[in-house]
Design a protein around this motif. Structure first.
Motif, PDB file in Angstrom:
ATOM      1  N   ALA A  60       0.734  -1.373  -0.031  1.00  0.00           N
ATOM      2  CA  ALA A  60      -0.056   0.026  -0.124  1.00  0.00           C
ATOM      3  C   ALA A  60       0.851   1.328  -0.090  1.00  0.00           C
ATOM      4  O   ALA A  60       0.529   2.122  -0.521  1.00  0.00           O
ATOM      5  CB  ALA A  60      -0.954  -0.058   1.265  1.00  0.00           C
ATOM      6  N   CYS A  99      -6.525   4.570  -0.793  1.00  0.00           N
ATOM      7  CA  CYS A  99      -5.722   4.225   0.562  1.00  0.00           C
ATOM      8  C   CYS A  99      -6.483   4.031   1.829  1.00  0.00           C
ATOM      9  O   CYS A  99      -5.909   3.516   2.933  1.00  0.00           O
ATOM     10  CB  CYS A  99      -4.086   4.880   0.817  1.00  0.00           C
ATOM     11  SG  CYS A  99      -4.381   6.417   1.441  1.00  0.00           S
ATOM     12  N   HIS A 132      -1.641   6.930  -5.163  1.00  0.00           N
ATOM     13  CA  HIS A 132      -2.867   7.324  -4.128  1.00  0.00           C
ATOM     14  C   HIS A 132      -3.970   8.104  -5.291  1.00  0.00           C
ATOM     15  O   HIS A 132      -3.483   8.946  -5.963  1.00  0.00           O
ATOM     16  CB  HIS A 132      -2.293   8.354  -3.265  1.00  0.00           C
ATOM     17  CG  HIS A 132      -1.905   7.794  -2.101  1.00  0.00           C
ATOM     18  ND1 HIS A 132      -2.296   7.589  -0.822  1.00  0.00           N
ATOM     19  CD2 HIS A 132      -0.401   7.549  -2.000  1.00  0.00           C
ATOM     20  CE1 HIS A 132      -1.788   7.102  -0.005  1.00  0.00           C
ATOM     21  NE2 HIS A 132      -0.331   6.954  -0.542  1.00  0.00           N
TER      22      HIS A 132
END
Length: 54
Positions: A8, A30, A13
């Motif tokens: 992640a 996210c 993003h």
């Protein structure tokens, strides 16, 4: 053994704005959520700031 990074952290993003009645909020892929705003432009600014500094 090298330290493994969370996938992640490396992911891009992707932000969007979401209408919630009279309010608009920024959200990110996210899981981040910005505060509800009356001005869409402020919600977009929140999203841009998050993308620049996740």
């Amino acid at each position: 053994m090298p330290a493994q990074q969370d996938p992640a952290e490396d992911a891009e993003h992707r932000t969007a704005t979401v209408e919630q009645g009279r309010f608009c909020a920024a959200r990110c892929s996210c899981g981040w959520r910005g505060p509800a705003r009356r001005a869409r432009s402020k919600a977009r600014t929140d999203a841009e700031e998050h993308s620049a500094h996740p």
